[in-house]
Write a protein that holds these residues in place. Sequence first.
Motif, short mmCIF file in Angstrom:
data_model
loop_
_atom_site.label_atom_id
_atom_site.label_comp_id
_atom_site.label_asym_id
_atom_site.label_seq_id
_atom_site.Cartn_x
_atom_site.Cartn_y
_atom_site.Cartn_z
N ILE A 17 46.50 35.11 36.80
CA ILE A 17 46.51 36.23 37.75
C ILE A 17 45.17 36.96 37.72
O ILE A 17 44.62 37.34 38.77
CB ILE A 17 47.67 37.19 37.43
CG1 ILE A 17 49.00 36.50 37.70
CG2 ILE A 17 47.57 38.47 38.25
CD1 ILE A 17 50.21 37.28 37.24
N THR A 18 44.61 37.14 36.52
CA THR A 18 43.31 37.80 36.40
C THR A 18 42.22 36.98 37.07
O THR A 18 41.35 37.52 37.76
CB THR A 18 42.96 38.03 34.92
OG1 THR A 18 44.00 38.79 34.30
CG2 THR A 18 41.65 38.79 34.78
N ARG A 19 42.26 35.67 36.90
CA ARG A 19 41.28 34.81 37.56
C ARG A 19 41.45 34.87 39.08
O ARG A 19 40.47 34.91 39.83
CB ARG A 19 41.45 33.36 37.09
CG ARG A 19 41.04 33.12 35.65
CD ARG A 19 41.32 31.68 35.24
NE ARG A 19 40.53 30.74 36.03
CZ ARG A 19 40.71 29.42 36.02
NH1 ARG A 19 41.69 28.89 35.28
NH2 ARG A 19 39.93 28.62 36.74
N MET A 20 42.69 34.89 39.53
CA MET A 20 42.96 34.87 40.97
C MET A 20 42.47 36.13 41.67
O MET A 20 41.96 36.07 42.79
CB MET A 20 44.46 34.69 41.20
CG MET A 20 44.77 33.69 42.33
SD MET A 20 46.54 33.61 42.75
CE MET A 20 47.26 33.45 41.13
N ILE A 21 42.65 37.28 41.02
CA ILE A 21 42.27 38.53 41.68
C ILE A 21 40.76 38.62 41.88
O ILE A 21 40.27 39.39 42.72
CB ILE A 21 42.78 39.77 40.88
CG1 ILE A 21 42.73 41.04 41.74
CG2 ILE A 21 41.98 39.96 39.60
CD1 ILE A 21 43.67 41.04 42.90
#
Length: 438
Positions: A388-392
């Motif tokens: 999720i952190t990478r995606m944001i």
Amino acid sequence: MSDPTAKTVDGDLAPADNVFGFDPASVERLPLSDLLRRMGPGFILAGIQLGPGSLTTSAMLGGDYAYQLLWVLLPVIFMGTTFILVAYRLSMATGLPTIDAIRKYYGNAAATFVGLVTFFACVCFNIGNVAGIGAGMSLIFGIDWKIGAAIVMVFVFLCYFLKGVYGKIEKAVTACIAIMAIAFIVVLVMTGGPDWAGVGAGLTQWQFPEGSIVTVLGFLGSSASVLAGMYGTYLGAEKEWKKRDLFNGVMTADALAQVVGTVVISGVVILVGAIVLNPTGADIKNLGDLAAMLVPAFGGFANIVMGIAFLAAAFAAIMGNTGRCSVFLNAGLNKPTKLDGRNIKITAAVILVGAMAIAFVYGSSPIQLTYFSNVLTSIGTPVAGFFITRMIWRKDVHRGVKPPRALQICMTVSYIFYTALMLFALYRAVPNFLGSIM
């Protein structure tokens, strides 16, 4: 040459490659009446987080450390809000709930891995919920906690196998949250309220008293988790949220309702523990220790009132979390995730039976079981949060609109803090727990 703008159905002009298909700045805020009608997932998420494990760890924070750890409510507000808003933002930008979005950008293996890990984390949480249901029944009726849990679990089964699962969960969880809130607020008022100087010091003087870090992690594991935001993206689909709901106030109000509800009730329980339990030096090791929190307000009825509050917490949590377990597993396996779907109902039944079996075989205090299940639940956030952190931060996720820089930074900070705390706490907690059952 292609037109750099495109008209949406509603007539708004927006860049042709805008992921939302409209200009977010053109979306008007909804009036309060419409916001309340469109909200709902946040109440279910709050009910999951305010389970028996949360009540137990909140009582431990106050009972063992008085006001010293009140500051943990602040990172809960910060991280809880961040996690859920990031999940909602990504879901609306990609048009997919969280695990499906992970599959799109990072492949099937990553999505399956996240689905299985978060499923395991939520199953651990459900084991504690079964124990919590039994604990509440034992306090109310004086029966063996396993018998009490078996009786209530029949009703949980029925709720999942009737039609309109989402509506039943939302209504049941909302009612249970109200019961919990009333019980503990009454106690706080009748004990004369907290020492406000101590409250101020507890909120501003950040520290980890000796032996407190595992309890803090257990609290964070239930009160500020990426898993809440993830499940919210699937509940939003059940509620039929649209992309405009990200900007018209619906998702923000829903997220705040979840976070504020969690923080207020948890904070009240911490304060009650600090007022009632801490001066006695009592450890919370059994049901009677928890019921002692309510004696100043309810006297001889303390067991019954605490039992009702604990049962409400556990029932709300298991109603919401069973669906979460089922959805995460099926999403990881790329199967349908509608709550009324046959595969979700079957998965829910297997989860409930398995959680009951493990809880019953454990054979120790249900209080300790609910506490440790909260600690194990925390493993889901670092795994899912990594993707999720990478995606944001992905540019293609935000194409055509201004990247949400504040959310990106807040997500990164929250993820690093949570993961570091979890690794250290598990290093301390697991050996102690294994030693207690061998």
